[in-house]
Design an enzyme around this catalytic site. Sequence first.
Site, PDB file in Angstrom:
ATOM      1  N   LYS A 113      38.259  53.055  54.522  1.00 12.43           N
ATOM      2  CA  LYS A 113      39.371  52.567  53.697  1.00 12.43           C
ATOM      3  C   LYS A 113      40.624  53.312  54.123  1.00 12.43           C
ATOM      4  O   LYS A 113      40.538  54.406  54.678  1.00 12.43           O
ATOM      5  CB  LYS A 113      39.092  52.830  52.206  1.00 12.43           C
ATOM      6  CG  LYS A 113      39.851  51.915  51.277  1.00 12.43           C
ATOM      7  CD  LYS A 113      39.203  50.539  51.169  1.00 12.43           C
ATOM      8  CE  LYS A 113      39.969  49.615  50.251  1.00 12.43           C
ATOM      9  NZ  LYS A 113      39.196  48.412  49.929  1.00 12.43           N
TER      10      LYS A 113
HETATM   11  P1  NAD Z   1      46.630  42.063  45.085  1.00  9.10           P
HETATM   12  O1  NAD Z   1      47.667  43.049  45.478  1.00  9.10           O
HETATM   13  O2  NAD Z   1      46.652  40.713  45.693  1.00  9.10           O
HETATM   14  O3  NAD Z   1      46.623  41.877  43.488  1.00  9.10           O
HETATM   15  C1  NAD Z   1      46.505  42.929  42.600  1.00  9.10           C
HETATM   16  C2  NAD Z   1      46.760  42.393  41.211  1.00  9.10           C
HETATM   17  O4  NAD Z   1      46.507  43.417  40.267  1.00  9.10           O
HETATM   18  C3  NAD Z   1      48.194  41.928  40.972  1.00  9.10           C
HETATM   19  O5  NAD Z   1      48.146  40.775  40.165  1.00  9.10           O
HETATM   20  C4  NAD Z   1      48.803  43.083  40.202  1.00  9.10           C
HETATM   21  O6  NAD Z   1      49.878  42.680  39.382  1.00  9.10           O
HETATM   22  C5  NAD Z   1      47.616  43.527  39.395  1.00  9.10           C
HETATM   23  N1  NAD Z   1      47.716  44.907  38.931  1.00  9.10           N
HETATM   24  C6  NAD Z   1      48.110  46.000  39.608  1.00  9.10           C
HETATM   25  N2  NAD Z   1      48.080  47.077  38.810  1.00  9.10           N
HETATM   26  C7  NAD Z   1      47.644  46.650  37.616  1.00  9.10           C
HETATM   27  C8  NAD Z   1      47.398  47.256  36.370  1.00  9.10           C
HETATM   28  N3  NAD Z   1      47.630  48.550  36.176  1.00  9.10           N
HETATM   29  N4  NAD Z   1      46.916  46.499  35.372  1.00  9.10           N
HETATM   30  C9  NAD Z   1      46.721  45.176  35.548  1.00  9.10           C
HETATM   31  N5  NAD Z   1      46.954  44.541  36.678  1.00  9.10           N
HETATM   32  C10 NAD Z   1      47.402  45.256  37.690  1.00  9.10           C
HETATM   33  O7  NAD Z   1      45.231  42.803  45.360  1.00  9.10           O
HETATM   34  P2  NAD Z   1      43.806  42.146  45.574  1.00  9.10           P
HETATM   35  O8  NAD Z   1      43.568  42.033  47.025  1.00  9.10           O
HETATM   36  O9  NAD Z   1      43.664  40.967  44.699  1.00  9.10           O
HETATM   37  O10 NAD Z   1      42.862  43.318  45.058  1.00  9.10           O
HETATM   38  C11 NAD Z   1      42.509  43.468  43.678  1.00  9.10           C
HETATM   39  C12 NAD Z   1      41.277  44.330  43.580  1.00  9.10           C
HETATM   40  O11 NAD Z   1      40.216  43.722  44.314  1.00  9.10           O
HETATM   41  C13 NAD Z   1      41.404  45.736  44.174  1.00  9.10           C
HETATM   42  O12 NAD Z   1      40.612  46.618  43.427  1.00  9.10           O
HETATM   43  C14 NAD Z   1      40.830  45.578  45.563  1.00  9.10           C
HETATM   44  O13 NAD Z   1      40.366  46.801  46.101  1.00  9.10           O
HETATM   45  C15 NAD Z   1      39.689  44.621  45.263  1.00  9.10           C
HETATM   46  N6  NAD Z   1      39.189  43.873  46.415  1.00  9.10           N
HETATM   47  C16 NAD Z   1      40.013  43.098  47.163  1.00  9.10           C
HETATM   48  C17 NAD Z   1      39.482  42.374  48.218  1.00  9.10           C
HETATM   49  C18 NAD Z   1      40.314  41.438  49.043  1.00  9.10           C
HETATM   50  O14 NAD Z   1      39.744  40.742  49.900  1.00  9.10           O
HETATM   51  N7  NAD Z   1      41.615  41.341  48.836  1.00  9.10           N
HETATM   52  C19 NAD Z   1      38.128  42.488  48.552  1.00  9.10           C
HETATM   53  C20 NAD Z   1      37.309  43.280  47.736  1.00  9.10           C
HETATM   54  C21 NAD Z   1      37.851  43.969  46.672  1.00  9.10           C
END
Ligand code: NAD
Length: 424
Positions: A114
Site C-alpha cells: 500500500k
Molecule cells: P473515493 O475517494 O472514491 O471515495 C471515498 C468516499 O468516502 C467519498 O465519498 C468521501 O466523501 C467519503 N469520505 C471520506 N472521509 C469520510 C468520512 N470521514 N466519513 C464519511 N465519508 C467519508 O475512495 P474509494 O476508492 O471509494 O475508497 C473507499 C474505501 O474503499 C477505502 O477504505 C478504500 O481503501 C476502500 N477500497 C477501495 C477500492 C477501490 O478499488 N477503489 C478497493 C478496495 C477497497
Amino acid sequence: MSAAELKPAVQEADEWRTAQAQFDEAAELIRLEPWLREVLREVQREFTCTFPVKLDNESIRMFTGYRVQHNINRGPAKGGIRYHPDVSLNEVKALAMWMTWKCAVVNIPFGGAKGGIIVNPRELSLNELEHMTRRFATEISILIGHDRDIPAPDVNTDGQTMAWIMDTLSMHLGYSSPASVTGKPIEVGGSLGRIEATGRGVTITSVAALEHLGRNPHQTRVAVQGFGNVGSISARLLEEAGCTIVAVSEDYGGIHNPLGLSIKRVLEYRAREKTLNGFPGSQPIGNQELLSVDCDLLVPAAIGNQLTSRNARDVKAKLIVEGANGPTTPEADAIFRERGIFLVPDILANAGGVTVSYFEWVQDLQSFFWSEHEVNQKLKAIMTRAFAEVLNTREEKKLDMRMAAYVQAVSRVAAATRERGLYP
Ligand code: NAD
C-alpha cells in the site's frame, strides 16, 4: 460501560494494532508455527520519502509519502495509493497487510502493498497534483514495477493518477510499461469493468450473504457510508439487485429517505450540484447518524475506524458488508459478534477491485484484452467461490466471517512462506 468502551479511542483507532490483533487471533486459531507468526505479523519493507513540489505560485511545498510491502511470497506486491491528510505509516502498514490477506482470500497470485501521501488533494490544482504524483512515482520507482509491486487507485486517487504514474515509470524505462500500474484508463491499457469492480464485488458478496441469511434483496433496506468509487457503485448495483437504498453519505454528511433514494437520480444530482445536500425528497443525515439508521444492510465504504465501541451497539443492520478497508475496530467486531450481526469482512467483501486489477495486469502482460462481460463473469466466479470457501470454513470451525477469511488467507500465505523456506 464495558472495558472495551473505556479503552482510549486513540488506541482503538490504530489500524496497525487492529491488523496485528486480527492476524494474532488467526495465527492462534490455526496454531501457526512461532517463526511464521513472527515473519507474518511484520511488514517486509517500509519506505518513507519526503519530497519537494513547486506549486503554481512558484513556492515550494514539502510532502511526505509512503510505500509499504507486507509480503511477496505469493507473487508481486499489489496495493493502492491513497491521498489523504490522515495518512500515516501505521495506516499504510495495516493496509499493506490487509492486501496480502485479501489477495490470498480470493487466491490471486499477489502479495500485499500500500502507499499514500499526507495531503488533502482538494487544496491542490490539477497541475500541482500531477507534479506531486509524478515526483512520488519517481521516489517509489525503486520499488515498483510490473513484476515487483503494482499500484492501483484508492481514496482520492483515480485512473488519471494511475496514468501519470505509469507514464512517469515508462519515461524512466524508455518504453511503455502498462502492467506496472492497474486501474488505468482504458486508452492506456486499463481493463473494462475495473472502475465498477470493487462495488460489483461488494454487491456479489452482499447478495450471497442475503441468500445465506434467507433474506430477499427486494425486502432489504441499505445504508451506504461513502459515496466515492466503492460506495456509489455499490449503491447503484445493490439497487439494481432489488435493494432499497435508504441513506448515502460523503465526508460532509449525507441524505436519507426511509422510502428509498433513486441512486441514478442521486448520481445525476451530485454530478450537477457537486454535493448530495438538498437532494429532492431527502432529509439530511450526519455521517455518524447514518451508521445507526434503520436499515437491514450497512455498507461502510468510506474510510477506516468508523464502527467503534462507541457506536457498535447503535447499529440497526443485521448484515454489515465492509466496502472500505478497516472500517470496524476489534472492539466493535466483538460487539457485532455478541449481537449476532453477520459481517462480511473487508478482505473478502472489497476484493473485487484487486481481482479485476489482476485481470488488468494479465491483459497488459499478454496485450490481449477481454470484453466487459468476460471480466464480470470471471469476477463473479472468483468472488462467489471465495465467499463459499469462507462460509464453509466459518461453519466447519465455528468462527465469524472475519476469522474464517483470515484462516483461509493466513493459511495460504503461511504455506507459501513455509515452502519457500528461509533465505539465505
Ligand atoms: P473515493 O475517494 O472514491 O471515495 C471515498 C468516499 O468516502 C467519498 O465519498 C468521501 O466523501 C467519503 N469520505 C471520506 N472521509 C469520510 C468520512 N470521514 N466519513 C464519511 N465519508 C467519508 O475512495 P474509494 O476508492 O471509494 O475508497 C473507499 C474505501 O474503499 C477505502 O477504505 C478504500 O481503501 C476502500 N477500497 C477501495 C477500492 C477501490 O478499488 N477503489 C478497493 C478496495 C477497497
